[in-house]
Design a protein around this motif. Structure first.
Motif, PDB file in Angstrom:
ATOM      1  N   THR A 154       6.508  -3.105  10.472  1.00 37.86           N
ATOM      2  CA  THR A 154       6.128  -4.089   9.461  1.00 37.86           C
ATOM      3  C   THR A 154       4.641  -4.036   9.111  1.00 37.86           C
ATOM      4  O   THR A 154       4.261  -4.316   7.980  1.00 37.86           O
ATOM      5  CB  THR A 154       6.435  -5.517   9.931  1.00 37.86           C
ATOM      6  N   GLY A 155       3.799  -3.694  10.100  1.00 35.30           N
ATOM      7  CA  GLY A 155       2.367  -3.879   9.924  1.00 35.30           C
ATOM      8  C   GLY A 155       1.983  -5.326  10.144  1.00 35.30           C
ATOM      9  O   GLY A 155       2.836  -6.209  10.318  1.00 35.30           O
ATOM     10  N   SER A 156       0.679  -5.584  10.129  1.00 42.61           N
ATOM     11  CA  SER A 156       0.156  -6.943  10.330  1.00 42.61           C
ATOM     12  C   SER A 156      -1.068  -7.142   9.463  1.00 42.61           C
ATOM     13  O   SER A 156      -1.945  -6.272   9.410  1.00 42.61           O
ATOM     14  CB  SER A 156      -0.253  -7.156  11.798  1.00 42.61           C
ATOM     15  N   GLY A 157      -1.148  -8.314   8.804  1.00 43.74           N
ATOM     16  CA  GLY A 157      -2.368  -8.645   8.075  1.00 43.74           C
ATOM     17  C   GLY A 157      -2.158  -8.904   6.602  1.00 43.74           C
ATOM     18  O   GLY A 157      -1.015  -9.002   6.118  1.00 43.74           O
ATOM     19  N   ILE A 158      -3.253  -9.012   5.865  1.00 46.32           N
ATOM     20  CA  ILE A 158      -3.202  -9.166   4.409  1.00 46.32           C
ATOM     21  C   ILE A 158      -3.072  -7.752   3.850  1.00 46.32           C
ATOM     22  O   ILE A 158      -4.049  -7.097   3.504  1.00 46.32           O
ATOM     23  CB  ILE A 158      -4.445  -9.886   3.856  1.00 46.32           C
ATOM     24  N   TYR A 159      -1.849  -7.266   3.798  1.00 46.42           N
ATOM     25  CA  TYR A 159      -1.595  -5.851   3.555  1.00 46.42           C
ATOM     26  C   TYR A 159      -1.268  -5.542   2.090  1.00 46.42           C
ATOM     27  O   TYR A 159      -1.000  -4.386   1.750  1.00 46.42           O
ATOM     28  CB  TYR A 159      -0.458  -5.367   4.461  1.00 46.42           C
ATOM     29  N   ARG A 160      -1.308  -6.562   1.239  1.00 51.68           N
ATOM     30  CA  ARG A 160      -1.147  -6.360  -0.200  1.00 51.68           C
ATOM     31  C   ARG A 160      -2.326  -6.997  -0.932  1.00 51.68           C
ATOM     32  O   ARG A 160      -3.182  -7.638  -0.322  1.00 51.68           O
ATOM     33  CB  ARG A 160       0.188  -6.938  -0.688  1.00 51.68           C
TER      34      ARG A 160
END
Length: 392
Positions: free
Chosen positions: A160-166
Motif C-alpha cells: 500500500t505504501g504510507s503517507g501523503i502519496y498523491r
C-alpha cells in the motif's frame, strides 16, 4: 472526470479565472513518530526532514518478513508519520479556501493552526476540506499538520505504501462555486451527425443570501477552440447546493475510442450579476458503450474484446508515490502487450492514472473497495465499512 489541475484548457493569456488552484506539493516537513504537540502551530519542526510530495515513507525502509505488514504488504515498515507546512493566508474576502488531497494512506487527520479540521480512514479516496474558518487574517502565516496512521497491520493483501502519496492542491474561489468533483457528464444520444452532451453541475452557495446565478457550459475541442455553448439561469438558496442540468447538442462530434482517444473539455463558468465568480474545467470523451448477451462489449457500434489487466497502485521501486511520467510509462508498456483496459485493483486510483487512461485510450473498471463487511486482512477497510462506505 477530474479538474485538470487548474489548467484552463483553451484559455488565452488574457483570460482571468476566478478560481485559483495552487500546487501544494512543495516545502513540507516530515517525521516518523507520534506526539500530540506535532499538531500545534507553535511546534518547532526545524529538525524535521524537508521534502516535496507525493511521498511514500514505506518504500524508503528496510525489507523484512518480520515487519507487521508481512510479505503480503511488501515486507516494508509502516507506522505513524506527520507532515507540516506553512502558508500565508490569501485575500479571503468573499472567498472560500479548500485543501484537496488525492489520497493519504491511511487514517489521516488534518489540523490547521492546531485545530482539527477532519479525519478520514480510507487510504484511497480523494477528499476536499473547507479550511476558510481556520485561517488567520490575510497576510498571516498558517500551519497545516497532517497525521498519518498506518500502524495497525496487517491491513492489506498487497503493498500500500504510507503517507501523503498523491497530489495536494490549495483552491481559492468564490463563495458561490462548483462543488468538489461537481460535474457529471454523459452522452445519452449519439448519431452519425450529432451527439447530445448532458451535464449536471453542482453549485454551492455559501453566502447568507439566496443568489440568482447563470451557468454557461462551453464545449472546447482538442485544440481549445469553442465548439458550442449554452446558458441557463437558476436560484440557489442561502447555504445550499443545487444541481443544474443542461443538454448541449454537438454537431459532427469526434468520438472517443481505444484507437482514437479524442477528448473535449467542458468549461463551466458560474456568473452572478454578469460577473464570473467561478470556472471549472472537465475533460470528457463522447462515446457509446453497450454490453450484449451474445456478443459482449460494443464501443461506438464496434464489437471489441476487452483485453485487460488488474493493476495495483504502486509504481515498483518508486513505491506508491504518484509520478505522472511513471504512470504514462506503465500504461505504454501494458499497451504494447495488447492491453486496452484496466481494472483498478482494488480501489479508487489516482486522478492522474484516470487522466492518462483517458489520453491513451484505455477503458477502466474503477473499483471502490476490496473488502466490505468481511475482513481479508486483520486491520483492513472492513473495520470502517459500515460507517464510511456511503461517503467514500
Amino acid at each position: 472526470l477530474t479538474l485538470l489541475d487548474g489548467i484552463c484548457v483553451g484559455c488565452t493569456t488574457s483570460d482571468v479565472t476566478p478560481r485559483n488552484v495552487e500546487d501544494f506539493n512543495f516545502d513540507w516537513s516530515f517525521t516518523l513518530g507520534d506526539k500530540k504537540a506535532y499538531s500545534q502551530a507553535d511546534y518547532n519542526d526545524s529538525d524535521w526532514r524537508q521534502l516535496h510530495l507525493p511521498h511514500d515513507w514505506s518504500i524508503e525502509g528496510e525489507f523484512s518478513r518480520k515487519n507487521p505488514a508481512t510479505v503480503h504488504g511488501g515486507a516494508l515498515p509502516t507506522g505513524i508519520g506527520w507532515y507540516r507546512k506553512s502558508f500565508v493566508t490569501p485575500n479571503i474576502k468573499d472567498k472560500v479556501i479548500y485543501i484537496e488531497f488525492d489520497g493519504i494512506f491511511r487514517n489521516s487527520t488534518i489540523y490547521i493552526n492546531g485545530e482539527e479540521v477532519d479525519r478520514r480512514p480510507s487510504g484511497y479516496n480523494s477528499m476536499s476540506y473547507n479550511i476558510t474558518r481556520y485561517l488567520k487574517p490575510e497576510g498571516e502565516t498558517n500551519i497545516i499538520a497532517v497525521r498519518v496512521d498506518n500502524s495497525m497491520q496487517p491491513a492489506s493483501r498487497w503493498y500500500t505504501g504510507s503517507g501523503i502519496y498523491r497530489n495536494v492542491r490549495l483552491v481559492t474561489t468564490s463563495e458561490i462555486h462548483v462543488d468538489y468533483s461537481g460535474t457529471h457528464i454523459t452522452t445519452p444520444s449519439i448519431t452519425n451527425n450529432e451527439a447530445t452532451v448532458h451535464t449536471v453541475v453542482t453549485i454551492n452557495n455559501l453566502t447568507t443570501e439566496d443568489k440568482d446565478i447563470t451557468l454557461r457550459n462551453t464545449i472546447l475541442n482538442k485544440r481549445g477552440k469553442e465548439e458550442k455553448y449554452r446558458e441557463t439561469s437558476a436560484t440557489i438558496k442561502a447555504g445550499e447546493s443545487l444541481d443544474v442540468e443542461m443538454d448541449i447538442v454537438l454537431e459532427s462530434p469526434t468520438l472517443w475510442d481505444v484507437t482514437n482517444p479524442y477528448l473535449y473539455t467542458m468549461r463551466s463558468i458560474v456568473m452572478v450579476e454578469h460577473k464570473a465568480v467561478d470556472e471549472y474545467n472537465t475533460r470528457f470523451g463522447i462515446r457509446q458503450m453497450e454490453f450484449k448477451a451474445d456478443t459482449g462489449f460494443w464501443l461506438n457500434g464496434q464489437n471489441i474484446k476487452i483485453k485487460g489487466v488488474c493493476l495495483h497502485h504502486d509504481l515498483g521501486a518508486l513505491g506508491s508515490a504518484v509520478h505522472r511520467r511513471a504512470i504514462e510509462r506503465e500504461i505504454e508498456i501494458i499497451k504494447s502487450m495488447g492491453v486496452n483496459a484496466i481494472r483498478t485493483a482494488h480501489n479508487p486510483p489516482s486522478p492522474q492514472l484516470l487522466d492518462v487512461c483517458d489520453e491513451q485510450g484505455i477503458l477502466v473498471i474503477d473499483e471502490a473497495f476490496d473488502t466490505w463487511q468481511r475482513a481479508k486482512a486483520k486491520h483492513d477497510y472492513s473495520r470502517h465499512f459500515n460507517d464510511w462506505w456511503e461517503q467514500d
